[in-house]
Design a protein around this motif. Sequence first.
Motif, PDB file in Angstrom:
ATOM      1  N   PRO A  73      10.260  -0.317 -16.288  1.00 20.45           N
ATOM      2  CA  PRO A  73      11.468  -0.372 -15.289  1.00 20.45           C
ATOM      3  C   PRO A  73      11.134  -0.555 -13.781  1.00 20.45           C
ATOM      4  O   PRO A  73      10.257   0.075 -13.432  1.00 20.45           O
ATOM      5  N   PRO A  74      12.023  -0.851 -13.344  1.00 26.38           N
ATOM      6  CA  PRO A  74      12.350  -0.825 -12.194  1.00 26.38           C
ATOM      7  C   PRO A  74      12.156   0.637 -11.964  1.00 26.38           C
ATOM      8  O   PRO A  74      12.855   1.769 -12.336  1.00 26.38           O
ATOM      9  N   THR A  75      11.863   0.995 -10.425  1.00 27.72           N
ATOM     10  CA  THR A  75      11.697   2.629  -9.894  1.00 27.72           C
ATOM     11  C   THR A  75      11.441   2.092  -8.113  1.00 27.72           C
ATOM     12  O   THR A  75      11.105   1.725  -7.581  1.00 27.72           O
ATOM     13  N   ALA A  76      11.632   3.673  -7.648  1.00 22.89           N
ATOM     14  CA  ALA A  76      11.332   4.172  -6.449  1.00 22.89           C
ATOM     15  C   ALA A  76      10.862   4.563  -6.349  1.00 22.89           C
ATOM     16  O   ALA A  76      10.019   4.686  -4.925  1.00 22.89           O
ATOM     17  N   THR A  77       9.667   5.352  -6.969  1.00 23.52           N
ATOM     18  CA  THR A  77       8.409   5.950  -6.838  1.00 23.52           C
ATOM     19  C   THR A  77       7.390   5.054  -8.433  1.00 23.52           C
ATOM     20  O   THR A  77       6.870   5.588  -9.149  1.00 23.52           O
ATOM     21  N   ALA A 131      11.257  -6.061  -4.895  1.00 23.38           N
ATOM     22  CA  ALA A 131      12.301  -4.841  -4.435  1.00 23.38           C
ATOM     23  C   ALA A 131      13.688  -4.933  -4.181  1.00 23.38           C
ATOM     24  O   ALA A 131      13.869  -6.021  -3.221  1.00 23.38           O
ATOM     25  N   GLN A 132      13.880  -4.499  -3.996  1.00 22.18           N
ATOM     26  CA  GLN A 132      15.491  -4.446  -4.138  1.00 22.18           C
ATOM     27  C   GLN A 132      16.008  -2.908  -2.927  1.00 22.18           C
ATOM     28  O   GLN A 132      15.973  -1.861  -3.282  1.00 22.18           O
ATOM     29  N   ILE A 133      16.726  -3.811  -1.555  1.00 23.85           N
ATOM     30  CA  ILE A 133      16.426  -2.774  -0.229  1.00 23.85           C
ATOM     31  C   ILE A 133      18.047  -3.016   0.089  1.00 23.85           C
ATOM     32  O   ILE A 133      18.878  -3.624   0.401  1.00 23.85           O
ATOM     33  N   THR A 134      17.627  -0.679  -0.132  1.00 27.20           N
ATOM     34  CA  THR A 134      20.095  -0.839   0.622  1.00 27.20           C
ATOM     35  C   THR A 134      19.727  -0.260   1.866  1.00 27.20           C
ATOM     36  O   THR A 134      18.449   0.523   2.348  1.00 27.20           O
ATOM     37  N   VAL A 135      20.624  -0.344   2.803  1.00 24.78           N
ATOM     38  CA  VAL A 135      20.284  -0.088   3.986  1.00 24.78           C
ATOM     39  C   VAL A 135      22.278   0.802   4.963  1.00 24.78           C
ATOM     40  O   VAL A 135      22.679   0.073   3.858  1.00 24.78           O
ATOM     41  N   LEU A 136      21.587   1.961   4.794  1.00 27.96           N
ATOM     42  CA  LEU A 136      23.249   2.815   5.641  1.00 27.96           C
ATOM     43  C   LEU A 136      23.219   2.562   6.859  1.00 27.96           C
ATOM     44  O   LEU A 136      22.446   3.226   7.658  1.00 27.96           O
ATOM     45  N   ALA A 137      24.372   1.810   7.540  1.00 27.38           N
ATOM     46  CA  ALA A 137      24.465   1.733   8.988  1.00 27.38           C
ATOM     47  C   ALA A 137      25.790   3.326   9.057  1.00 27.38           C
ATOM     48  O   ALA A 137      26.505   3.288   8.835  1.00 27.38           O
ATOM     49  N   GLN A 138      25.778   3.324  10.515  1.00 30.23           N
ATOM     50  CA  GLN A 138      27.021   4.299  11.417  1.00 30.23           C
ATOM     51  C   GLN A 138      27.156   3.778  12.517  1.00 30.23           C
ATOM     52  O   GLN A 138      26.317   2.892  13.135  1.00 30.23           O
ATOM     53  N   ALA A 139      28.287   4.020  12.590  1.00 30.26           N
ATOM     54  CA  ALA A 139      29.285   3.208  14.140  1.00 30.26           C
ATOM     55  C   ALA A 139      28.443   4.007  15.035  1.00 30.26           C
ATOM     56  O   ALA A 139      28.051   5.927  14.743  1.00 30.26           O
ATOM     57  N   LEU A 140      28.277   3.966  16.199  1.00 32.99           N
ATOM     58  CA  LEU A 140      27.453   4.811  16.969  1.00 32.99           C
ATOM     59  C   LEU A 140      28.593   6.140  17.971  1.00 32.99           C
ATOM     60  O   LEU A 140      28.086   7.639  17.943  1.00 32.99           O
ATOM     61  N   GLU A 141      30.191   5.420  17.541  1.00 37.60           N
ATOM     62  CA  GLU A 141      31.034   6.950  18.345  1.00 37.60           C
ATOM     63  C   GLU A 141      32.180   7.015  16.839  1.00 37.60           C
ATOM     64  O   GLU A 141      31.795   6.098  16.207  1.00 37.60           O
ATOM     65  N   HIS A 200       0.895  -1.279   0.098  1.00 40.15           N
ATOM     66  CA  HIS A 200       0.137  -0.208   0.084  1.00 40.15           C
ATOM     67  C   HIS A 200       1.256   1.301  -0.010  1.00 40.15           C
ATOM     68  O   HIS A 200       0.327   2.281  -0.178  1.00 40.15           O
ATOM     69  N   THR A 201       2.098   1.622   0.329  1.00 41.97           N
ATOM     70  CA  THR A 201       2.970   2.376   0.077  1.00 41.97           C
ATOM     71  C   THR A 201       4.798   1.988  -0.239  1.00 41.97           C
ATOM     72  O   THR A 201       5.619   1.005   0.396  1.00 41.97           O
ATOM     73  N   ALA A 202       5.074   2.692  -1.053  1.00 43.43           N
ATOM     74  CA  ALA A 202       5.896   2.150  -1.614  1.00 43.43           C
ATOM     75  C   ALA A 202       7.096   3.508  -2.367  1.00 43.43           C
ATOM     76  O   ALA A 202       6.377   4.088  -3.060  1.00 43.43           O
ATOM     77  N   THR A 203       7.619   3.937  -1.545  1.00 42.53           N
ATOM     78  CA  THR A 203       8.538   5.107  -1.672  1.00 42.53           C
ATOM     79  C   THR A 203      10.089   4.874  -2.094  1.00 42.53           C
ATOM     80  O   THR A 203      10.470   3.373  -1.507  1.00 42.53           O
ATOM     81  N   ALA A 204      11.390   5.831  -2.538  1.00 46.13           N
ATOM     82  CA  ALA A 204      12.372   5.192  -2.007  1.00 46.13           C
ATOM     83  C   ALA A 204      12.781   5.359  -1.235  1.00 46.13           C
ATOM     84  O   ALA A 204      14.095   4.202  -0.441  1.00 46.13           O
ATOM     85  N   THR A 205      11.681   5.665   1.033  1.00 48.82           N
ATOM     86  CA  THR A 205      12.293   5.761   1.531  1.00 48.82           C
ATOM     87  C   THR A 205      11.236   5.196   2.417  1.00 48.82           C
ATOM     88  O   THR A 205      11.805   4.635   3.926  1.00 48.82           O
ATOM     89  N   THR A 206      10.211   4.487   1.982  1.00 51.82           N
ATOM     90  CA  THR A 206       9.199   3.822   2.767  1.00 51.82           C
ATOM     91  C   THR A 206       8.625   2.520   1.584  1.00 51.82           C
ATOM     92  O   THR A 206       8.217   2.608   0.647  1.00 51.82           O
ATOM     93  N   ILE A 245      17.923   4.468   4.014  1.00 59.77           N
ATOM     94  CA  ILE A 245      17.377   3.258   3.243  1.00 59.77           C
ATOM     95  C   ILE A 245      16.492   4.007   1.794  1.00 59.77           C
ATOM     96  O   ILE A 245      16.088   4.505   1.886  1.00 59.77           O
ATOM     97  N   ASP A 246      17.327   3.087   0.731  1.00 58.19           N
ATOM     98  CA  ASP A 246      16.660   2.770  -0.638  1.00 58.19           C
ATOM     99  C   ASP A 246      15.920   1.893  -1.250  1.00 58.19           C
ATOM    100  O   ASP A 246      16.117   0.724  -1.065  1.00 58.19           O
ATOM    101  N   PHE A 247      14.509   1.707  -1.417  1.00 60.50           N
ATOM    102  CA  PHE A 247      13.945   0.227  -1.372  1.00 60.50           C
ATOM    103  C   PHE A 247      13.843   1.125  -3.234  1.00 60.50           C
ATOM    104  O   PHE A 247      13.286   1.798  -4.100  1.00 60.50           O
ATOM    105  N   VAL A 248      14.167  -0.020  -4.294  1.00 63.49           N
ATOM    106  CA  VAL A 248      13.988   0.031  -5.791  1.00 63.49           C
ATOM    107  C   VAL A 248      12.314  -0.875  -5.558  1.00 63.49           C
ATOM    108  O   VAL A 248      12.838  -1.999  -5.643  1.00 63.49           O
ATOM    109  N   TYR A 249      11.955  -0.604  -6.992  1.00 62.07           N
ATOM    110  CA  TYR A 249      10.999  -1.815  -6.807  1.00 62.07           C
ATOM    111  C   TYR A 249      10.631  -2.117  -8.413  1.00 62.07           C
ATOM    112  O   TYR A 249      11.021  -1.792  -9.087  1.00 62.07           O
TER     113      TYR A 249
END
Length: 247
Positions: free
Chosen positions: A167-171, A183-193, A91-97, A149-153
């Motif tokens: 064609p594949p799209t994020a929107t 969907a292809q899902i890409t996430v970016l994490a960072q260290a706390l410190e 029901h919801t498909a965006t680049a970030t949700t 986070i990045d979603f491509v559908y």
Amino acid sequence: MKDNQKGFTLVELMIAMAMTGIVVAIIYSAYDLQTKIYTEQDKTADMQQNIRAALVFLQREARMAGYNPTRSNHASCNRPGETDAVSPGIHTATATTLGFSMDLDEDGDCDGTGENVTYSIYTASDGLQKLGRAAPTTNQAIAENITNIDFVYLFKPPLMGSPASDPPTATPATDQLDEIVAAQITVLAQALEEDRSAPTTLTFTAPFPDAWGQLVDGAGTQWGPFSDSRRRRLMTTSVNFRNMGLK
């Protein structure tokens, strides 16, 4: 009677103390360096484990999107801003949700616990960015320090060599939601410190697939450059919505 007892002179004692101090300093420096390396490796391992756990959890649940054993339409499965009864699905498909519904208890609606969920990044009260799972509204933290986070559908792939009608799209458009199959899902994490040994400037590019699932160089979303001395990790996975695109 001759005294044959011998001792250390003050100079000899001072030399011995100096040499002992040098050896202790070398040992301490090596210990301190190894401790710092171990600490940083431990932080990196925690970050990688965190990001893997987040993707596995999301991937496992997203596979059930659109589960509808009774073949029923229901208003509780609707899309934001709509009131019509629809079958479970995305029901919801965006680049970030990414939001989807499913009839897990097989009672013909999407009102049950965990039957309507939405994944996105949010900032918690402690100031940390987290991957959240809203079911349906209150965010539950799935993983901490997930900053992007990045979603491509993807839709049903065309025959190899044929043009892609979708064609594949994020929107994706609203009328394309029922046709999403993966969907292809890409996430970016960072260290706390911060980490003084981390690269001073980093830019990350999320991969972007073509209609056949092959990656297109440089076509994905870019994040950065970052210059805050924090280590980061980029990770990508894909999920097949096995209950979608069956109509």
